[in-house]
Design an enzyme around this catalytic site. Structure first.
Site, PDB file in Angstrom:
ATOM      1  N   GLU A  60     -35.605  20.329   4.612  1.00 59.12           N
ATOM      2  CA  GLU A  60     -37.017  20.585   4.906  1.00 59.12           C
ATOM      3  C   GLU A  60     -37.401  22.044   4.679  1.00 59.12           C
ATOM      4  OE1 GLU A  60     -35.031  18.751   6.730  1.00 59.12           O
ATOM      5  OE2 GLU A  60     -35.991  16.797   6.899  1.00 59.12           O
ATOM      6  N   HIS A 129     -36.755  11.706  17.153  1.00 62.42           N
ATOM      7  CA  HIS A 129     -37.598  11.080  16.126  1.00 62.42           C
ATOM      8  C   HIS A 129     -38.921  10.577  16.698  1.00 62.42           C
ATOM      9  CE1 HIS A 129     -33.623  10.992  14.220  1.00 62.42           C
ATOM     10  NE2 HIS A 129     -34.282  10.945  13.056  1.00 62.42           N
TER      11      HIS A 129
END
Lengths: 324, 427
Positions: A60, A129
């Site tokens: 990322e 998550h």
């Protein structure tokens, strides 16, 4: 108007923008061949080819720096970060590069990048998550942050984000992708920085974004049974904030509830609350009510997760407290 | 560049001449604005003339005993003792507004006001109350939080609070008028006058006590030279008095209050007990529900000497005290229609439905410094039997053939009592 799912509306926005502007391209983990974990980019690699829809490795930090460079050098990248929980990895590029380059080079550099990601809980995906990290990015000046709840706004805001010369973080919610609603046909943009009144009311204003708007609507329905007319305002954009909409609504209702799925302490709801105090203090007839996630990890157990997440019942309780 | 001064408005518009009774300063003395520098007799009432500015008393143009016209110069204040040439018209000086300009107006302090007495109100309700001049002290909070909310305010202009004359009174800002006189050292005696009166009403006792004690007299809101503004219920009045008292920053004080001022004194004593060396109450309010409400109505409405005279006579047992000159002087001090309207409104706030809206018997019970109550048994405004509510350790002085204003009718007796309670007090 066409009835479509939120994910389909996003897909349509991406497709339309790619068709009309050849500098728009997409990249991210599993967005090409797989079509994205939530199928937002489904079919786009087939239609636009592997150079405009790219699958990338898991990094990322590198991806966000790549978006910054691509935006600076004349293209319009749309990066997908699979889970908002990984936003901390993107922050150096956002905080130290994307948000300040225009300033450092006296506006000679445009930064037309979009970072799409999705967050939020409610489906048992645990502490890594399911987070809502709105406040992390909304904290940074120079970055626009949007979080639509309807398919129509998803499409219209994504198109506006892609065309915006500034970096835009586009926050989606995993529970919204399959929700259907009417979407205007054609090239309809939703302006960034404009709130939307979801439910008109006169007794109390509830400010929310993303999935929390649906919870706020639920609260308004419950409150209506008690004769309380709650106004629900979907801010749609977290930054820049639609201050006029906030002021107008509170001037009418004199009561405010702020809702955010992120943590309470230092969270986006806290920012809203302070802003209301700054601009609407003399209109307030009660302390601003804050409904947010307790300061704790999201439990893996679904019953526990549902117990801690902000919801309609908690919003209604906060509203009743403010109106007491 | 000396500034001259006259009796000015203190003489009253009905007076033509006054007699100089006493100079409180000598030529060459430094004087400060507001300090009493000379006392003159107008209509058999002593009136203090204050220094219009800071400076040195550079000349005395009317010696003690002299009879002079109201407009005649009494003396001059200059930068030094040689500065005697008056170049600034006295009237210009005297007519300067009492209250300062908004920019440097003192901010009303609420420090030390007990938290339990603070009115808890939402920001929106507070703003609405200010805009519509609603007295929040009269509003009950419906919320379980105890906070007054918008819904608790009267909904339209016909609401009770809004319709009262309070709404029409301009809100003047600034602190209450304070007069200082007497000795420079010692524990001061603080005096609070009664309703529809002013600090001048203490003149008979002030003159005798001032050589030995610092005297501080306060004009209540809407009285004398204090600002005119809605004060709300009695608690609002008491708060203003506490604030004014706090501003004095006194270590200790003897407190004297008459009638409504007596009620204020009791309230102040309850809130600042350690500041008070003694408390003397003359016909104080708040010890019973009865009050002559026709008197309240009549005296505040009276706009002519003939009507005022009748009410003044009701205040005393021997109405021969109320001569024509006295009436004229009293009328002069009430000649401002705005003052009368403000007092009418205040009467409605403090005495709703012609009843004192406060009960201070518990406060009287809690008094723990030397305390006396003086009451005329011929009082026709407040019944003297209210004095019997006093606990045993409070001394009662019930005066025969004396009306509602003992300091006017029996100044010697009042002075003797004050001297003895002051002597008794531990300071």
């Amino acid at each position: 108007m066409t009835m479509m799912r939120y994910a389909e509306a996003l897909n349509a926005a991406l497709r339309e923008e790619m068709l009309s502007d050849s500098s728009v391209w997409l990249f991210g983990e599993d967005i090409g061949r797989y079509g994205g974990v939530f199928k937002v980019t489904k079919g786009l690699m087939d239609e636009f080819g592997e150079s405009r829809v790219r699958d990338t490795p898991i990094s990322e930090q590198a991806l966000t720096a790549m978006a910054v460079t691509a935006a600076m050098t004349g293209t319009k990248p749309v990066l997908e970060i699979m889970f908002a929980d990984f936003m901390p990895l993107t922050l150096d590029a956002l905080v130290n590069q994307a948000s300040v380059f225009g300033y450092l080079w006296e506006g000679q550099v445009e930064m037309p990048m979009v970072l799409r990601t999705q967050g939020g809980g409610g489906v048992g995906t645990g502490a890594q998550h399911a987070k809502c990290l709105d406040a992390l990015v909304a904290h940074v000046p120079g970055i626009k942050v949007v979080a639509p709840v309807t398919a129509a706004d998803a499409k219209g805001l994504l198109k506006a984000a892609i065309r915006d010369p500034q970096p835009v973080v586009f926050l989606e919610h995993k529970l919204l992708y399959n929700m259907r609603s009417e979407v205007p046909d054609g090239d309809e943009l939703v302006p960034i920085g404009k709130a939307r009144t979801v439910v008109d009311g006169s007794d109390i204003s509830i400010f929310a974004t993303s999935k929390m708007v649906i919870e706020a609507e639920g609260a308004a329905k419950a409150l209506a049974k008690d004769g309380i007319n709650a106004e629900v305002i979907d801010l749609r954009t977290l930054r820049p904030l639609d201050l006029d909409a906030i002021k107008t609504s509170i001037a009418k209702t004199n009561h405010a509830i702020v809702v955010n799925e992120g943590w309470t302490f230092g969270g986006y709801a806290a920012e809203l609350s302070a802003t209301i105090m700054d601009y609407c203090f003399d209109d307030l007839d009660a302390a601003v009510g804050r409904v947010a996630m307790p300061d704790m990890p999201i439990p893996y157990s679904e019953p526990l997760e549902l117990a801690v997440l902000p919801n309609a019942a908690k919003i209604a309780t906060a509203a009743r407290t403010a109106l007491a | 560049m000396a500034i001259s001064f006259t009796v000015g408005s203190a003489g009253g518009e009905y007076m033509e001449a006054v007699v100089v009774l006493e100079w409180h300063a000598s030529v060459g003395d430094m004087v400060t604005e507001g300090e009493t520098i000379v006392t003159v007799e107008t209509a058999k009432a002593a009136v203090d003339v204050e220094a219009p500015c800071d400076g040195t008393l550079s000349s005395i143009l009317a010696e003690t005993g002299a009879e002079i016209a109201v407009s005649e110069m009494l003396g001059t204040i200059g930068t030094s003792v040689d500065d005697t040439e008056a170049v600034v018209s006295p009237q210009e000086q005297m007519d300067e507004p009492e209250t300062s300009t908004p920019s440097d107006a003192p901010i009303r302090s609420t420090k030390n006001w007990p938290a339990g007495d603070r009115i808890i109100v939402s920001p929106a309700a507070r703003r609405a109350a200010q805009t519509r001049d609603i007295n929040l002290a009269q509003i009950d909070a419906s919320s379980p939080s105890g906070r007054i909310k918008l819904r608790d305010l009267p909904t339209d202009v016909t609401g009770v609070s809004v319709a009262s004359p309070i709404a029409t009174i301009p809100r003047e800002i600034g602190p209450l008028k304070v007069y200082r006189s007497g000795a420079k050292t010692g524990v001061p005696i603080v005096m609070l006058h009664g309703f529809a009166s002013d600090a001048q009403s203490w003149s008979p006792v002030e003159r005798t006590l001032s050589p030995r004690h610092p005297i501080i007299r306060i004009d209540l809101p809407n009285h004398g030279k204090s600002p005119k503004r809605p004060i709300g219920v009695f608690r609002g009045l008491a708060r203003e008095v506490v604030e004014a008292f706090d501003e004095l920053e006194l270590e200790r004080a003897h407190l004297v209050g008459h009638s409504l001022g007596g009620a204020c004194a009791l309230s102040l004593a309850d809130i600042r007990p350690r500041k008070l060396a003694s408390v003397t109450l003359l016909a104080p309010g708040g010890l019973g529900p009865e009050i002559n409400h026709t008197f309240l109505d009549g005296i505040t409405r009276a706009s002519k000497p003939d009507s005022l005279e009748q009410w003044l006579k009701l205040m005393v047992a021997d109405d021969r005290l109320i001569g024509r000159d006295f009436v004229m002087a009293a009328m002069a001090s009430r000649s401002d229609p705005a003052l009368r309207v403000a007092q009418q409104a205040m009467a409605e706030e403090v005495f709703p439905d012609g009843t004192p809206g406060f009960d201070l018997r518990a406060a009287l019970d809690r008094l723990d410094c030397p305390a006396r109550i003086i009451w005329g048994k011929a009082d026709r405004v407040l019944p003297w039997r209210n004095a019997l509510a006093a606990p045993g350790r409070v001394g009662l002085h019930l005066l025969d053939r004396i009306g509602h204003v003992p300091q006017l009718e029996a100044p010697e007796t009042v002075i003797d009592i004050l001297k003895s309670v002051v002597a008794e007090a531990i300071t």
